[in-house]
Scaffold this motif. Structure first.
Motif, mmCIF file in Angstrom:
data_model
loop_
_atom_site.group_PDB
_atom_site.id
_atom_site.type_symbol
_atom_site.label_atom_id
_atom_site.label_comp_id
_atom_site.label_asym_id
_atom_site.label_seq_id
_atom_site.Cartn_x
_atom_site.Cartn_y
_atom_site.Cartn_z
ATOM 1 N N ASN A 271 0.831 -1.199 0.000
ATOM 2 C CA ASN A 271 0.000 0.000 0.000
ATOM 3 C C ASN A 271 0.866 1.250 0.000
ATOM 4 N N SER A 272 0.254 2.367 -0.322
ATOM 5 C CA SER A 272 0.960 3.657 -0.330
ATOM 6 C C SER A 272 2.273 3.559 -1.091
ATOM 7 N N LEU A 273 2.208 3.000 -2.273
ATOM 8 C CA LEU A 273 3.429 2.773 -3.047
ATOM 9 C C LEU A 273 4.105 4.081 -3.415
ATOM 10 N N LYS A 274 5.424 4.021 -3.405
ATOM 11 C CA LYS A 274 6.253 5.179 -3.712
ATOM 12 C C LYS A 274 7.078 4.900 -4.963
ATOM 13 N N LEU A 275 7.574 5.961 -5.570
ATOM 14 C CA LEU A 275 8.411 5.803 -6.759
ATOM 15 C C LEU A 275 9.577 4.868 -6.486
#
Length: 128
Positions: free
Chosen positions: A84-88
């Protein structure tokens, strides 16, 4: 010999979610600790999350703490990674690895060389 197959990767915008799965083909799956690792271009493979053979112990790398959740289903011989809340910076090829639970780790759960079997990987790409 443990055969592992990952699935569930894809492209997602930052802030989104993905769920990775890893299925295993081995008779004594419950004897194996399982880990998720990732490798970005030009970087070393790094441990992301770990679950022991019984599912009672989990570990996470600091960058994914609170965002990723590892789980396992011994009856189905599978593990999952809910992201979840994936980042670059989560963009990488993700691999699952198997470590025979009766042998000691030489460098902790996140040392890739302690894992004897790997899948082919599934690509995760996070864009802005």
């Amino acid at each position: 010999q443990v055969q592992l197959v990952e699935s569930g990767g894809g492209s997602v915008q930052a802030g989104g979610s993905l769920r990775l799965s890893c299925s295993a083909s081995v008779a004594d799956y419950s004897d194996f600790d399982m880990g998720w690792f990732r490798q970005a271009p030009g970087k070393e493979r790094e441990g992301v999350a770990f679950v022991d053979f019984g599912g009672g112990r989990t570990e996470y790398a600091e960058p994914v703490q609170g965002r990723f959740t590892i789980s396992r289903d011994n009856a189905k011989k599978m593990i999952h990674l809910q992201m979840n809340s994936l980042k670059l910076e989560d963009t990488a090829m993700y691999y699952c690895g198997a470590h025979w639970g009766f042998s000691p780790f030489t460098g902790g759960w996140s040392k890739s060389s302690d894992y004897s079997n790997w899948g082919q990987g599934t690509q995760v790409t996070v864009s802005s």
